[in-house]
Design a protein around this motif. Structure first.
Motif, PDB file in Angstrom:
ATOM      1  N   GLY A   1      -0.115  39.675  36.116  1.00  0.00           N
ATOM      2  CA  GLY A   1       0.716  39.119  35.053  1.00  0.00           C
ATOM      3  C   GLY A   1      -0.093  38.184  34.188  1.00  0.00           C
ATOM      4  N   THR A   2       0.247  38.125  32.893  1.00  0.00           N
ATOM      5  CA  THR A   2      -0.438  37.238  31.948  1.00  0.00           C
ATOM      6  C   THR A   2       0.610  36.379  31.246  1.00  0.00           C
ATOM      7  OG1 THR A   2      -2.147  38.901  31.586  1.00  0.00           O
ATOM      8  CG2 THR A   2      -1.974  37.126  29.960  1.00  0.00           C
ATOM      9  N   PRO A   3       0.502  35.033  31.321  1.00  0.00           N
ATOM     10  CA  PRO A   3      -0.549  34.288  32.015  1.00  0.00           C
ATOM     11  C   PRO A   3      -0.461  34.469  33.529  1.00  0.00           C
ATOM     12  CG  PRO A   3       1.186  32.808  31.263  1.00  0.00           C
ATOM     13  CD  PRO A   3       1.492  34.138  30.675  1.00  0.00           C
ATOM     14  N   LYS A   4      -1.557  34.085  34.216  1.00  0.00           N
ATOM     15  CA  LYS A   4      -1.654  34.328  35.644  1.00  0.00           C
ATOM     16  C   LYS A   4      -0.560  33.580  36.403  1.00  0.00           C
ATOM     17  CE  LYS A   4      -6.573  35.413  35.718  1.00  0.00           C
ATOM     18  NZ  LYS A   4      -7.922  35.066  36.243  1.00  0.00           N
ATOM     19  N   ALA A   5      -0.092  34.237  37.460  1.00  0.00           N
ATOM     20  CA  ALA A   5       1.048  33.714  38.206  1.00  0.00           C
ATOM     21  C   ALA A   5       0.667  32.509  39.065  1.00  0.00           C
ATOM     22  CB  ALA A   5       1.627  34.818  39.094  1.00  0.00           C
ATOM     23  N   LYS A   6       1.663  31.655  39.253  1.00  0.00           N
ATOM     24  CA  LYS A   6       1.534  30.523  40.155  1.00  0.00           C
ATOM     25  C   LYS A   6       2.878  30.337  40.835  1.00  0.00           C
ATOM     26  CE  LYS A   6       0.701  25.537  40.360  1.00  0.00           C
ATOM     27  NZ  LYS A   6       0.405  24.309  39.590  1.00  0.00           N
ATOM     28  N   GLY A   7       2.895  30.317  42.182  1.00  0.00           N
ATOM     29  CA  GLY A   7       4.156  30.140  42.879  1.00  0.00           C
ATOM     30  C   GLY A   7       4.029  30.456  44.347  1.00  0.00           C
ATOM     31  N   ARG A   8       5.176  30.580  45.035  1.00  0.00           N
ATOM     32  CA  ARG A   8       5.215  30.775  46.476  1.00  0.00           C
ATOM     33  C   ARG A   8       5.202  32.261  46.827  1.00  0.00           C
ATOM     34  NH1 ARG A   8       3.752  26.947  49.599  1.00  0.00           N
ATOM     35  NH2 ARG A   8       5.186  27.581  51.258  1.00  0.00           N
TER      36      ARG A   8
ATOM     37  N   VAL B   1       4.630  33.887  57.353  1.00  0.00           N
ATOM     38  CA  VAL B   1       3.592  32.981  56.850  1.00  0.00           C
ATOM     39  C   VAL B   1       3.872  32.736  55.367  1.00  0.00           C
ATOM     40  CG1 VAL B   1       1.130  32.608  56.508  1.00  0.00           C
ATOM     41  CG2 VAL B   1       1.928  33.955  58.464  1.00  0.00           C
ATOM     42  N   ARG B   2       3.749  31.489  54.924  1.00  0.00           N
ATOM     43  CA  ARG B   2       3.971  31.149  53.513  1.00  0.00           C
ATOM     44  C   ARG B   2       2.704  30.547  52.920  1.00  0.00           C
ATOM     45  NH1 ARG B   2       8.765  30.197  56.126  1.00  0.00           N
ATOM     46  NH2 ARG B   2      10.622  31.195  55.179  1.00  0.00           N
ATOM     47  N   ALA B   3       2.509  30.820  51.653  1.00  0.00           N
ATOM     48  CA  ALA B   3       1.317  30.309  50.957  1.00  0.00           C
ATOM     49  C   ALA B   3       1.652  30.132  49.481  1.00  0.00           C
ATOM     50  CB  ALA B   3       0.147  31.273  51.139  1.00  0.00           C
ATOM     51  N   THR B   4       0.718  29.530  48.754  1.00  0.00           N
ATOM     52  CA  THR B   4       0.901  29.286  47.321  1.00  0.00           C
ATOM     53  C   THR B   4      -0.111  30.103  46.523  1.00  0.00           C
ATOM     54  OG1 THR B   4       1.704  27.054  47.713  1.00  0.00           O
ATOM     55  CG2 THR B   4       0.921  27.535  45.504  1.00  0.00           C
ATOM     56  N   VAL B   5       0.400  30.867  45.580  1.00  0.00           N
ATOM     57  CA  VAL B   5      -0.451  31.650  44.676  1.00  0.00           C
ATOM     58  C   VAL B   5      -0.879  30.757  43.527  1.00  0.00           C
ATOM     59  CG1 VAL B   5      -0.509  33.581  43.055  1.00  0.00           C
ATOM     60  CG2 VAL B   5       0.631  33.829  45.272  1.00  0.00           C
ATOM     61  N   ARG B   6      -2.177  30.717  43.287  1.00  0.00           N
ATOM     62  CA  ARG B   6      -2.735  29.991  42.136  1.00  0.00           C
ATOM     63  C   ARG B   6      -3.663  30.933  41.400  1.00  0.00           C
ATOM     64  NH1 ARG B   6      -2.492  26.049  46.176  1.00  0.00           N
ATOM     65  NH2 ARG B   6      -1.312  24.160  45.596  1.00  0.00           N
ATOM     66  N   ASN B   7      -3.532  30.920  40.062  1.00  0.00           N
ATOM     67  CA  ASN B   7      -4.344  31.828  39.244  1.00  0.00           C
ATOM     68  C   ASN B   7      -4.200  33.272  39.704  1.00  0.00           C
ATOM     69  OD1 ASN B   7      -5.467  29.851  37.518  1.00  0.00           O
ATOM     70  ND2 ASN B   7      -6.911  29.266  39.130  1.00  0.00           N
ATOM     71  N   GLY B   8      -2.993  33.625  40.184  1.00  0.00           N
ATOM     72  CA  GLY B   8      -2.673  35.003  40.497  1.00  0.00           C
ATOM     73  C   GLY B   8      -3.149  35.513  41.827  1.00  0.00           C
TER      74      GLY B   8
END
Length: 638
Positions: A570-577, A591-598
């Motif tokens: 996705g553009t802009p790059k995704a950020k989230g759970r 398991v949970r993590a955080t997406v940064r810069n996609g």
């Protein structure tokens, strides 16, 4: 070599020149202009005293601090403040950020000041702890006292200003403290002092149970020289270096660089409180923190009023918005009911005035004729004067207000009781005279010019993508002015009208959802009748569609954890759970993590049983990106 003359000599030259001219001398002698002594009202005194007054105390968990007003007597020595309201022995304390004209303020990260809080007394502006006391991190508080009155002579660098108010200087969270009341600034030819009345309680560092009531005394808090008195006020750093003090307790160190002292009468007073060594050099590690911080005295400028339109179409009824600033509530105190003795704010009037109309110039009330009148007062006093139905509007503590008036030329022409000058005028309400409140903004009428404004803009966009909105203005004759593009009430851009066609690039960060785009033409001094029927568009911003990819880069086993890489397009790059669920063989792990810069690399848990498992990665929808998920299989063989 400097060619400037000393202040006293400049004044002598000016006086000599005036004498020579009066005597008809043929010899021309240039003299600098001399400003007469002028009254000062509403001056603000602001001072942090020293870094040591904003430092941690050597006693664990304590701090040096300031309080507005006079903090309550704990009754016995050795007590500390456990909260804003209580001493450690349970007695009422009453730490406060505000008391009358006095406010304790804390420096912000941006460099300005905000009202202090109890929680911020032991932290720096960034929130860091101010302990230990030998560090260079301080709480950065200051005392600000409003409402100073007196006089100043800018040309002569003279000033005398007095404030009414109290504040408390506390050491070791209150084990020792004293009061400072009613400071006075005196400056003569750039040389000055600050005096104040001090009071407090005596104690001893080696026996804090001692607690004696001290006799109040008028002392010199600061001395200074080289003061430049300007129309805006004074900023000066008080004397310290090289000032001697003869202590009856800890001797003054006079060998270290920058050694010195605060004024002798001040330090002598605080010596019985146990604080004396805070205010002169003793050779210790915190000597550098004892030097005075710059002291500022600000002179208020005249209040300002802006009117949304000062040239009104000569037909119909039109609304104008009036905004005021600089109406410091402390500058006007009522002399008659219902707000006698209280801040009375300002009358804000649509009406007519004579050529000489200002109350401070002695003009009678007959020199002012009101058509519509408002009264700007503090919120707590609005009901007292009858509320909004009676014309009350809120004057905020920062001296600002906003109101509006309906203006009709026909109605004004029909009025028989009017004077020569039509406009919006302001002056002090409730009886006092305050020249700084007196403003006049003329209102004129002119034939209206018809205009049509049209807007062309996209109706759909995806978050992060831009588009172009084009506004076209057609008028019956050439006009100057500006075109504005708005999103609701927010102005997205302003451009000169030019040839009547302007393009705007829409921001990429418009929030997901519906936006009401509109355009308006803001003319110069010629009133314009606008047509906005075709100047509104609804723009829908959609979320960015995403796709989730999942790759197990290291298979988990019964003994070792695995690794998986999650990529969200996705553009802009995704950020989230992102949530990973592993299922199989009666086992379910999350398991949970955080997406940064996609993207993100996730550690997979150990799996105790051999077999095939499903791993599902789900990216949760955010305010800007849609959700998506991906499932893969992983086989555990060992």
């Amino acid at each position: 070599m400097s060619t400037s003359l000393p202040r006293r000599l400049r004044r002598l030259v000016a006086a000599t020149a005036a004498t020579a001219l009066a005597a008809g001398s043929l010899a021309a002698m240039a003299a600098p202009a001399q400003a007469a002594t002028t009254p000062v009202a509403g001056a603000v005194f602001a001072w942090g005293l020293s870094n040591e007054a904003n430092n941690a105390g050597f006693a664990p968990g304590t701090a040096n601090m300031l309080s507005a007003g006079k903090i309550a007597n704990p009754g016995v020595g050795g007590q500390t403040l456990t909260s804003a309201t209580s001493w450690s022995n349970g007695a009422a304390a009453g730490w406060s950020a505000r008391a009358g004209n006095v406010e304790i303020q804390k420096k912000t990260v941006a460099g300005g000041y905000a009202t202090a809080t109890w929680a911020g007394l032991k932290t720096s502006p960034s929130g860091a702890s101010i302990s230990p006391p030998t560090s260079s991190t301080f709480s950065d508080h200051r005392v600000a006292i409003k409402g100073g009155t007196g006089s100043a002579d800018v040309a002569a660098d003279d000033a005398t200003i007095t404030w009414s108010g109290d504040f408390t200087v506390l050491g070791y969270s209150g084990m020792t403290f004293f009061y400072v009341s009613d400071p006075t600034l005196s400056v003569d030819d750039g040389v000055g002092t600050v005096t104040a009345t001090l009071d407090g309680y005596g104690t001893k560092q080696d026996d804090t149970s001692v607690w004696t009531d001290l006799e109040s005394a008028r002392v010199t808090l600061a001395t200074f020289s080289g003061v430049d008195v300007t129309p805006a006020g004074i900023t000066v750093t008080p004397d310290f270096a090289g000032v001697e003090y003869e202590s009856t307790a800890v001797p003054q160190s006079r060998t270290t660089t920058g050694w010195g002292s605060w004024p002798s009468s001040f330090v002598t007073f605080v010596e019985p409180t146990g604080q004396a060594a805070y205010w002169y050099s003793t050779g210790g590690s915190v000597d550098k923190n004892k030097t005075p911080l710059p002291l500022t005295v600000s002179f208020p400028g005249p209040a300002k009023v802006t009117v949304s339109s000062t040239t009104i179409p000569d037909t119909g009824t039109h609304q104008v918005t009036v905004k005021g600033s600089g109406f410091d509530p402390s500058l006007a105190t009522g002399t008659r009911p219902p707000l006698a003795g209280k801040p009375t704010g300002a009358y804000v009037v649509l009406g007519t005035v004579a050529d000489v109309w200002r109350p401070s110039a002695g003009a009678p009330s007959s020199a002012r004729k009101a058509i519509t009148q408002r009264w700007a007062v503090l919120a707590e006093d609005m009901a007292t004067i009858g509320g909004p139905a009676a014309g009350a509007i809120e004057l905020k503590p920062d001296g600002t207000f906003t109101t509006s008036f309906s203006i009709s030329k026909a109605a004004i022409d029909a009025s028989k009781d009017k004077l020569a000058n039509l406009g919006i005028y302001t002056y002090a309400g409730g009886g006092p005279q305050q020249a700084l409140y007196e403003t006049f903004t003329p209102i004129t009428f002119a034939p209206a010019v018809a205009s049509t404004t049209t807007l062309s803009a996209p109706t759909k966009l995806t978050y992060g993508r831009t588009g172009t909105a084009t506004v076209t203005v057609r008028t019956s004759r050439a006009l100057t002015g500006s075109i504005q593009l708005l999103d609701g009430t927010r102005v997205l851009g302003t451009r000169p009208v030019g040839a009547g066609r302007v393009s705007f690039t829409l921001p990429k960060n418009l929030t997901v959802g519906a936006h009401r785009l509109s355009a308006r033409f803001v003319s110069g001094n010629v009133p314009v009748v606008r047509s906005s029927s075709s100047a509104v568009r609804t723009l829908s911003i959609a979320k960015v569609a995403t796709r989730t990819a999942l790759k197990v880069t290291k298979k988990p086993t019964r003994k070792k954890a695995g690794k998986a890489r999650v990529t969200v397009s996705g553009t802009p790059k995704a950020k989230g759970r992102v949530t990973l669920v592993i299922k199989g063989k009666g086992i379910k792990k999350t398991v949970r993590a955080t997406v940064r810069n996609g993207k993100v690399v996730v550690t997979l848990p150990k799996l105790k049983k051999k077999g095939t498992y499903k791993v599902t990665a789900t990216f949760a929808a955010t305010s800007t990106h849609s959700g998506s998920k991906k499932t893969v299989k992983v086989k555990v063989t060992r």
